[in-house]
Scaffold this active site. Structure first.
Site, short mmCIF file in Angstrom:
data_model
loop_
_atom_site.label_atom_id
_atom_site.label_comp_id
_atom_site.label_asym_id
_atom_site.label_seq_id
_atom_site.Cartn_x
_atom_site.Cartn_y
_atom_site.Cartn_z
N GLU A 139 1.23 -1.21 -0.39
CA GLU A 139 -0.54 0.36 -0.05
C GLU A 139 0.77 1.27 0.51
OE1 GLU A 139 -2.89 -0.48 3.17
OE2 GLU A 139 -3.83 -1.95 1.95
N GLU B 114 -5.58 -8.37 -1.23
CA GLU B 114 -5.94 -7.91 0.30
C GLU B 114 -7.66 -7.30 -0.11
OE1 GLU B 114 -3.52 -5.35 2.86
OE2 GLU B 114 -4.11 -5.16 4.10
#
Ligand SMILES: *[C@@H]1O[C@H](CO)[C@@H](O)[C@H](O)[C@H]1NC(C)=O
Ligand SMILES: *[C@@H]1O[C@H](CO)[C@@H](O)[C@H](O)[C@H]1NC(C)=O
Ligand SMILES: *[C@@H]1O[C@H](CO)[C@@H](O)[C@H](O)[C@H]1NC(C)=O
Ligand SMILES: *[C@@H]1O[C@H](CO)[C@@H](O)[C@H](O)[C@H]1NC(C)=O
Ligand SMILES: *[C@@H]1O[C@H](CO)[C@@H](O)[C@H](O)[C@H]1NC(C)=O
Length: 665
Positions: free
Chosen positions: A180, A256
């Site tokens: 991320e 995810e």
């Protein structure tokens, strides 16, 4: 079957009352197949989400692992993704790096190696993935950034993959970039090059574990980058993708997802996205953050795992509904199966997917989750309606001659709370090439040729109980598989078992804080190191510990009570912190950052000797002892009123801890 308008009796046969209008759906491979299925998985780490799991006594620990990984038992997970520890806070704690320092290598730290071995032991086919969230400080040569020296970062990541094989016989199948956070094309190409150079051509690269953009545009515009990247992995995609991602021709994953409290709405979220990530977004793998909620529930995102195992002291664990929702897909498919092209939405809400192994086996998974019973933590879910409906599935092509299918059923029940999870029903007869199901809302069905499905079961684990009020650790029992002491949850820095073989006295076995430089962080780690332990509800406690400062200049260590924050907010943790310093002073503060001073003075403490600190807190009163003598008392202004016990250091520095003890009221 309450709740619906269709006046049909529960029937899995094709004979149905004329009053029901049946919608029909083709299940057909004649026009070719869809994408290759890559599996359903769980993510351990990002960060420290399996921390408490390792401390469970047998047989409970093995039971939990069986519910997660054992084929045809529970979730039967097909993918295990783990954090490549980077010594920094990554949501619910820190995970240790295999290279704290540039000249350091150790492939036995943390619990992810152990977890991967346990998963492989149960399912040798399980796909393994590693992904860094953070990196030790030396990677950045002083900058909070891993790409200035991409060759160093690539070698570091590849050494983790080599170490997995060399020390644990684990073959890592996929590796990611930086969770991320930014990617860097040059780094990705260098990672590919470094893998290949080390004979790891088989290890595939996932990019970039963030949003679909901008990675897809970079991949479309850069041929060399496109060749380096095997899978586009997006996080929390809300079941959709973007046209550019489809244009790349890459496998698309929800690398995810979930991150939702694991009650039945969480189970509903998981049921909806497992189907619709493919139906809406052509995603062929979905990975749950997290695998198992094995961290203190008062840390961020408590219980956002497929099941709950957060009480090693009692042995209690809970097999939550997401485990059985996972089983609906995983027990009847294998990575490498193909989705059919005939997948989609049902006429009155819900969805179905169909998969085949191309050797005659067929699995259809159907979900009818209503909006309010399947909201995930993110992104927002637009309104939609689902009603009870009759659905006829027409089997064509290779499936035309199937005469009978196994049926597995779950029904969430938000009214009288009598849900049914993963129950085997009588097989359905396929008559004239079709079968019909009466679907109520909030249901999941699997209809399949696979006959090996099983709902695994162990006797009820012990009942839930709070963290013990009296707790001691002298660190003499150091489990060879793990580098950390039971129940300590590091929130900044890394606290490891240490053996000082040259120590003549009582401190051969200790716990040592080993991070000496600020890591390349994922969130805002504190400037101090801290490990928390115990019960967040604790108010009145005595915490004591032997402490040893190894740093003479600026050295400082603490014990604390009522610590109220960890995770990404650890910098703003408050509590009652009792510090001693190598310069001969002490301090009592109500915050980890040491700004808010309640008391201070001379202590005579120095580095390289052992001191015993005792902190007693009761109601609005606190006092501290040094080596058995009261050093300060009547500290006032004690906030917060409850929290964990903790130990730590005043900066990233080496220090040791021994004979830790807590007594709570
Ligand atoms: C592993 O994969 C092979 C080949 O696809 C398959 O035959 C076997 O059943 C799988 N084993 C398990 C435990 O899933
Ligand atoms: C079976 O299919 C044939 C041809 O579509 C149809 O004529 C017949 O009525 C069907 N039988 C049943 C029992 O549905
Ligand atoms: C499907 O899988 C089962 C194992 O569950 C096997 O026995 C069967 O032969 C396979 N093929 C078909 C066409 O069902
Ligand atoms: C180990 O013990 C010896 C003897 O007490 C001491 O001099 C040394 O500083 C200790 N080393 C560490 C790293 O604590
Ligand atoms: C802590 O001690 C204070 C003062 O004696 C008391 O009022 C409070 O109820 C205690 N809290 C607990 C949880 O025992």
């Amino acid at each position: 079957m309450g709740g619906g308008s269709a006046p049909c009796v529960l029937s899995v046969f094709s004979l149905c009352l004329l009053t029901c209008s049946a919608q029909s759906y083709a299940v057909d491979d004649q026009a070719g197949l869809g994408r290759t299925f890559d599996g359903v998985g769980g993510l351990s780490g990002g960060g420290a989400t399996s921390r408490l799991l390792v401390n469970y006594a047998e047989p409970y620990r093995s039971q939990i692992l069986d519910y997660l990984f054992k084929p045809n038992f529970g979730a039967s997970l097909q993918i295990l993704k783990v954090e490549i520890g980077g010594d920094a806070q990554t949501t619910d704690g820190t995970e240790p790096s295999h290279m704290h320092y540039e000249n350091d290598e150790n492939y036995f730290r943390g619990y992810e190696w152990w977890l991967m071995r346990e998963a492989k032991k149960r399912n040798p086919n399980i796909t393994l993935i590693g992904l860094p969230w953070a990196f030790p400080g030396w990677i950045g040569r002083g900058k909070n950034w891993p790409y200035d020296y991409p060759d160093i970062t690539a070698s570091y990541v590849v050494s983790w993959i080599i170490g997995a094989k060399q020390y644990h016989n684990l073959e890592i199948d996929y590796v990611g970039i930086w969770n991320e956070r930014s990617f860097n094309s040059k780094y990705i190409k260098l990672l590919r090059y470094t893998l290949d150079k080390n004979g790891l051509e088989r290890v595939k690269i996932i990019a970039s574990d963030n949003l679909w953009e901008p990675i897809t545009l970079f991949v479309l515009q850069d041929r060399e980058l496109s060749e380096a990247v095997d899978v586009l992995g997006a996080h929390y995609p809300g079941t959709t993708t973007v046209p550019e991602a489809l244009k790349t021709g890459k496998q698309l994953w929800s690398s995810e997802d979930y991150s939702t409290f694991n009650d039945d709405v969480g189970g509903g979220c998981w049921a909806r996205i497992l189907n619709q990530n493919y139906v809406n977004g052509q995603m062929t793998a979905t990975i749950s953050w997290n695998l198992v909620a094995s961290y203190y529930q008062d840390l961020p995102f408590g219980r956002d795992g497929l099941m709950t195992a957060q009480e090693p002291w009692s042995g209690n664990y809970v097999v939550e509904s997401p485990i059985w929702i996972t089983a609906h897909t995983t027990q009847f498919t294998q990575p490498g199966w193909k989705y059919l092209q005939t997948v989609g939405h049902l006429a009155h809400g819900g969805s179905y997917v169909a998969l085949t192994n191309q050797r005659g086996n067929l699995t259809i998974v159907i979900e009818t989750m209503t909006h309010d019973h399947s909201v995930c933590i993110r992104p927002p879910l637009l309104p939609y309606t689902v009603t009870a409906q009759r659905a006829t599935f027409c089997l064509k092509g290779s499936f035309a001659s199937i005469s009978e299918l196994q049926v597995w059923h779950s029904k969430f029940d938000f009214k009288v709370k009598k849900p049914v999870y993963f129950q085997k029903l009588s097989p359905v007869k396929v008559s004239n090439g079709s079968f019909t199901l009466d679907l109520d809302v909030d249901e999941v069905y699997t209809v399949t040729t696979i006959t090996t499905g099983l709902k695994g079961n162990y006797p009820e684990p012990p009942p839930s109980s709070p963290f013990p009020k009296i707790y001691k650790d002298d660190f003499k029992v150091q489990h060879p598989d793990f580098s950390e002491a039971p129940d300590f949850a590091d929130q900044t820095g890394v606290f490891e078992y240490f053996i000082n073989e040259t120590d003549p006295g009582p401190h051969v076995y200790t716990l040592r804080q080993v991070v000496t430089q600020r890591p390349i962080t994922w969130v805002a780690d504190a400037d101090q190191t801290i490990s928390v332990i115990g019960d967040y509800k604790w108010q009145n406690v005595t915490v004591s510990c032997d402490l040893y400062m190894e740093e003479e200049n600026g050295g400082g260590v603490f014990v604390a009570a009522r610590v109220d924050k960890g995770g990404g907010s650890v910098r703003s943790a408050r509590g009652i912190f009792f510090w001693v310093f190598a310069d001969g002073t002490y301090k009592v503060t109500s915050d980890l950052s040491g700004q808010s001073v309640l008391a201070e003075g001379q202590s005579g403490t120095r580095a390289n000797i052992w001191n015993t600190l005792t902190l007693s807190v009761k109601g609005d009163n606190a006092f501290g002892e040094l080596n058995g003598h009261v050093l300060w008392k009547n500290a006032v202004g004690l906030v917060p009123k409850n929290g964990w016990a903790a130990i730590g250091t005043s900066s990233f520095q080496l220090a040791q801890f021994d004979n830790f003890a807590v007594q709570a009221e």
